[in-house]
Design a protein around this motif. Structure first.
Motif, short mmCIF file in Angstrom:
data_model
loop_
_atom_site.label_atom_id
_atom_site.label_comp_id
_atom_site.label_asym_id
_atom_site.label_seq_id
_atom_site.Cartn_x
_atom_site.Cartn_y
_atom_site.Cartn_z
N THR A 200 0.87 -1.17 -0.02
CA THR A 200 -0.14 0.01 0.06
C THR A 200 1.09 1.16 0.06
O THR A 200 2.14 1.19 -0.09
CB THR A 200 -0.86 -0.08 1.24
OG1 THR A 200 -2.01 0.96 0.91
CG2 THR A 200 -0.27 0.11 2.54
N LYS A 228 10.38 4.35 -13.37
CA LYS A 228 9.54 4.48 -12.13
C LYS A 228 10.26 3.85 -10.87
O LYS A 228 9.87 3.88 -9.97
CB LYS A 228 8.40 3.31 -12.33
CG LYS A 228 7.18 3.89 -13.48
CD LYS A 228 6.15 2.96 -13.33
CE LYS A 228 5.02 3.50 -14.54
NZ LYS A 228 3.80 2.21 -14.20
N HIS A 253 11.26 1.43 -5.42
CA HIS A 253 10.34 2.33 -5.60
C HIS A 253 9.37 2.45 -4.37
O HIS A 253 8.75 1.41 -3.98
CB HIS A 253 9.55 2.13 -6.89
CG HIS A 253 8.33 3.10 -6.97
ND1 HIS A 253 8.53 4.47 -7.34
CD2 HIS A 253 6.91 2.75 -6.96
CE1 HIS A 253 7.26 4.75 -7.55
NE2 HIS A 253 6.54 3.99 -7.33
N LEU A 255 5.80 3.27 -3.13
CA LEU A 255 4.38 3.43 -3.68
C LEU A 255 3.68 4.95 -3.09
O LEU A 255 3.80 4.98 -1.85
CB LEU A 255 3.58 2.17 -3.15
CG LEU A 255 3.92 0.90 -3.83
CD1 LEU A 255 3.20 -0.18 -3.38
CD2 LEU A 255 3.81 1.07 -5.35
N ASP A 259 -0.14 5.25 -7.14
CA ASP A 259 0.17 4.02 -7.48
C ASP A 259 -1.15 2.87 -7.23
O ASP A 259 -1.17 1.87 -7.47
CB ASP A 259 1.52 3.56 -7.13
CG ASP A 259 2.77 4.11 -7.56
OD1 ASP A 259 2.66 4.62 -9.05
OD2 ASP A 259 3.69 4.67 -6.91
N VAL A 260 -1.60 3.24 -5.91
CA VAL A 260 -2.23 2.42 -5.16
C VAL A 260 -3.78 2.76 -5.22
O VAL A 260 -4.72 1.77 -5.45
CB VAL A 260 -2.02 2.63 -3.62
CG1 VAL A 260 -2.89 1.65 -3.00
CG2 VAL A 260 -0.52 1.96 -3.54
N GLN A 263 -6.45 0.77 -7.66
CA GLN A 263 -5.78 -0.19 -8.41
C GLN A 263 -5.82 -1.55 -7.41
O GLN A 263 -5.91 -1.67 -6.18
CB GLN A 263 -4.35 0.34 -8.50
CG GLN A 263 -4.18 1.62 -9.24
CD GLN A 263 -4.91 1.72 -10.67
OE1 GLN A 263 -4.81 0.51 -11.17
NE2 GLN A 263 -5.42 2.65 -10.94
N GLU A 265 -3.16 -3.76 -8.71
CA GLU A 265 -1.85 -4.24 -8.89
C GLU A 265 -0.94 -3.28 -9.38
O GLU A 265 -1.49 -2.09 -10.05
CB GLU A 265 -1.67 -5.51 -9.65
CG GLU A 265 -2.26 -5.17 -11.17
CD GLU A 265 -1.90 -6.40 -12.01
OE1 GLU A 265 -2.07 -7.54 -11.47
OE2 GLU A 265 -1.99 -6.40 -13.06
N TYR A 266 0.28 -2.99 -9.21
CA TYR A 266 1.32 -2.19 -9.65
C TYR A 266 2.14 -2.53 -10.47
O TYR A 266 2.83 -3.75 -9.98
CB TYR A 266 1.94 -1.34 -8.43
CG TYR A 266 2.84 -0.41 -8.87
CD1 TYR A 266 2.61 0.85 -9.37
CD2 TYR A 266 4.33 -0.81 -8.79
CE1 TYR A 266 3.57 1.59 -9.72
CE2 TYR A 266 5.35 -0.05 -9.15
CZ TYR A 266 4.88 1.25 -9.61
OH TYR A 266 5.86 2.14 -10.07
N ASN A 268 5.26 -2.57 -13.07
CA ASN A 268 6.37 -1.66 -13.69
C ASN A 268 7.18 -2.34 -14.78
O ASN A 268 7.65 -3.48 -14.70
CB ASN A 268 7.44 -1.65 -12.48
CG ASN A 268 8.43 -0.39 -12.61
OD1 ASN A 268 8.30 -0.10 -13.72
ND2 ASN A 268 9.23 -0.31 -11.74
N LYS A 290 5.11 -6.96 -11.04
CA LYS A 290 4.15 -6.55 -10.57
C LYS A 290 4.04 -6.82 -8.98
O LYS A 290 4.42 -7.90 -8.81
CB LYS A 290 2.83 -7.06 -11.27
CG LYS A 290 2.59 -8.41 -11.01
CD LYS A 290 1.07 -8.88 -12.05
CE LYS A 290 0.72 -10.25 -11.86
NZ LYS A 290 -0.43 -10.52 -12.71
N VAL A 293 -1.68 -4.40 -4.80
CA VAL A 293 -1.75 -3.28 -3.90
C VAL A 293 -3.29 -3.20 -3.65
O VAL A 293 -4.23 -3.64 -4.16
CB VAL A 293 -1.23 -2.01 -4.77
CG1 VAL A 293 0.16 -2.08 -5.16
CG2 VAL A 293 -2.19 -1.77 -6.16
#
Length: 450
Positions: A200, A228, A253, A255, A259-260, A263, A265-266, A268, A290, A293
């Motif tokens: 998160t 990213k 990275h 978050l 990003d969250v 969503q 999932e994140y 990259n 991935k 999140v």
């Protein structure tokens, strides 16, 4: 006198005294001098052979006096574009100094030279054929400035494979495994999956990159492109990869809300690039990594314990709160914030302070005493929220989590206007007098009607 004997003596005297003169001549002729040399060069027994980096080239040279005169100052000059070759030259079993020009070859005599060389990555990176030119020279006289000079040449060539540059990139998350099912919601901790929870806002995603040169030529100025992530670290500033060589890099990275929020999932994606020996750009594949999140979520329900129809000033009220984790993230430091109870110095105690996804806890307040102000208002509307943090175990750790607002209402009987102390008897007397007066008025009216 013995005639025969006398004749014999005469003959003897004649043989002895008469000279014999031989006036005949014999002439020996020799062929015309035709000096000649022959030289043959081979690599692995062939005129041309292809080699890869790390392999060896076996060279052989044969030189021969193919003319009809002895040759002096015979010298072998060997030049390979790939570098120097250390040769050993022999005539029969005896080493000869043909490389320095000190050899003599009789007619028909020959010698051999052998040597080897390593084919390096530099040879392959050059992408060009590597010819080996050999020249054999000699002279019909020992004096190098006299006589007739002759020579012969030959060539053998090593070729290298066609340039096939290739760069691959692997990218993985090192602090979260996407091949394990995440926590399910609902149920108890015992029957939920044991996989990782989603990440998160504020969590750090850690990445590992593996760069590999899968081609057959060296790649320089290799780098990773990933907008990213922060702080890509490969251990060196300028990366050069020989064929088959790999290097590991790391990055991370943190978050963000973008990003969250909203969503599940994140994802990259990254790529890498480098330069081949000709300076041409070589690009890698574009791998993705991935993580799941989620936004932590708790819900609050507030009630009055043993609620009555109405309350009076001085009555005690106890509140109960049910805090439920309805998200996919464990929430720590769970507590209830109730400003009215806090002002009244009433504590709220919860059974537990950590809620895994799907878990609930019940909290209960101490006794709140209904006040005159509450009675004036006619009701008490009390609103509270539940708070906590995802990740971290201290109140200042992790991402703050806040529930919905939940209210509970009680009705309070309104009291009479407050009176000053000592006025209670006077008010009663006045009330009695009012009744007496009212009675007198009624009696007087009745008499007049008669």
């Amino acid at each position: 006198l013995d005639r025969s004997s006398a004749a014999s003596d005469v003959y003897k005297r004649q043989d002895k005294d008469i000279p014999v003169e031989d006036k005949s001549k014999a002439t020996v002729t020799v062929p015309q001098a035709k000096p000649a040399l022959d030289v043959t060069k081979a690599v692995d027994g062939q005129k041309s052979v292809q080699k890869k980096a790390g392999e060896k080239a076996e060279w052989s040279i044969t030189g021969k006096n193919t003319g009809n005169v002895t040759l002096h100052n015979v010298k072998l000059d060997d030049k390979w574009t790939g570098g120097d070759i250390e040769l050993t030259c022999k005539q029969g079993e005896e080493e000869i100094d043909v490389l320095e020009g000190g050899a003599t070859l009789a007619v028909g005599a020959e010698f051999t030279c052998t040597g080897e060389s390593d084919i390096t990555q530099d040879h392959v990176d050059g992408e060009e054929p590597l010819p080996n030119n050999v020249t054999l020279t000699g002279n019909t006289k020992k004096d190098p400035d006299a006589g007739t000079k002759v020579g012969a040449q030959d060539t053998a060539t090593v070729t290298v494979p066609k340039s096939e540059p290739s760069l691959s990139l692997e990218k993985t998350v090192t602090n979260w495994a996407d091949n394990v099912e995440p926590f399910s919601t609902g149920g108890t901790a015992a029957n939920r999956a044991t996989g990782p929870e989603p990440l998160t806002v504020g969590d750090t995603v850690k990445y590992q990159f593996i760069l590999t040169n899968n081609g057959n030529v060296t790649l320089k100025n290799v780098k990773i492109n990933d907008p990213k992530v922060e702080d890509i670290d490969c251990g060196v500033d300028n990366i050069t990869l020989a064929p088959g060589e790999s290097i590991e890099c790391t990055a991370s990275h943190v978050l963000t809300a973008a990003d969250v929020e909203g969503q599940t999932e994140y994802v990259n994606t990254a790529n890498a690039e480098g330069d081949d020996p000709k300076g041409k750009k070589v690009k890698s594949n574009e791998p993705s990594a991935k993580v799941e999140v989620a936004t932590p979520k708790i819900e609050l329900e507030k009630k009055v314990k043993n609620k009555k129809a109405s309350y009076r000033v001085g009555d005690a009220v106890v509140y109960t709160f049910v805090v439920a984790n309805s998200g996919k993230l464990t929430v720590n430091n769970v507590k209830v914030e109730d400003s009215m109870l806090e002002k009244a110095d009433v504590d709220v105690t919860c059974e537990v302070s950590t809620l895994a996804p799907g878990e609930k806890t019940t909290c209960e307040s101490g006794e709140y005493t209904v006040t005159e102000a509450d009675a004036k208002a006619g009701e008490v509307v009390n609103t509270a929220v539940a708070v906590g943090t995802s990740r971290g175990n201290g109140e200042d750790d992790g991402t703050p989590v806040r529930s919905n607002e939940s209210s509970a209402v009680i009705t309070v009987d309104k009291s009479e206007e407050p009176t000053e102390p000592g006025t209670e008897v006077t008010a009663a007397v006045l009330a009695g007098l009012a009744l007496v007066v009212a009675g007198g008025v009624l009696t007087f009216g009745a008499r007049r009607k008669r």
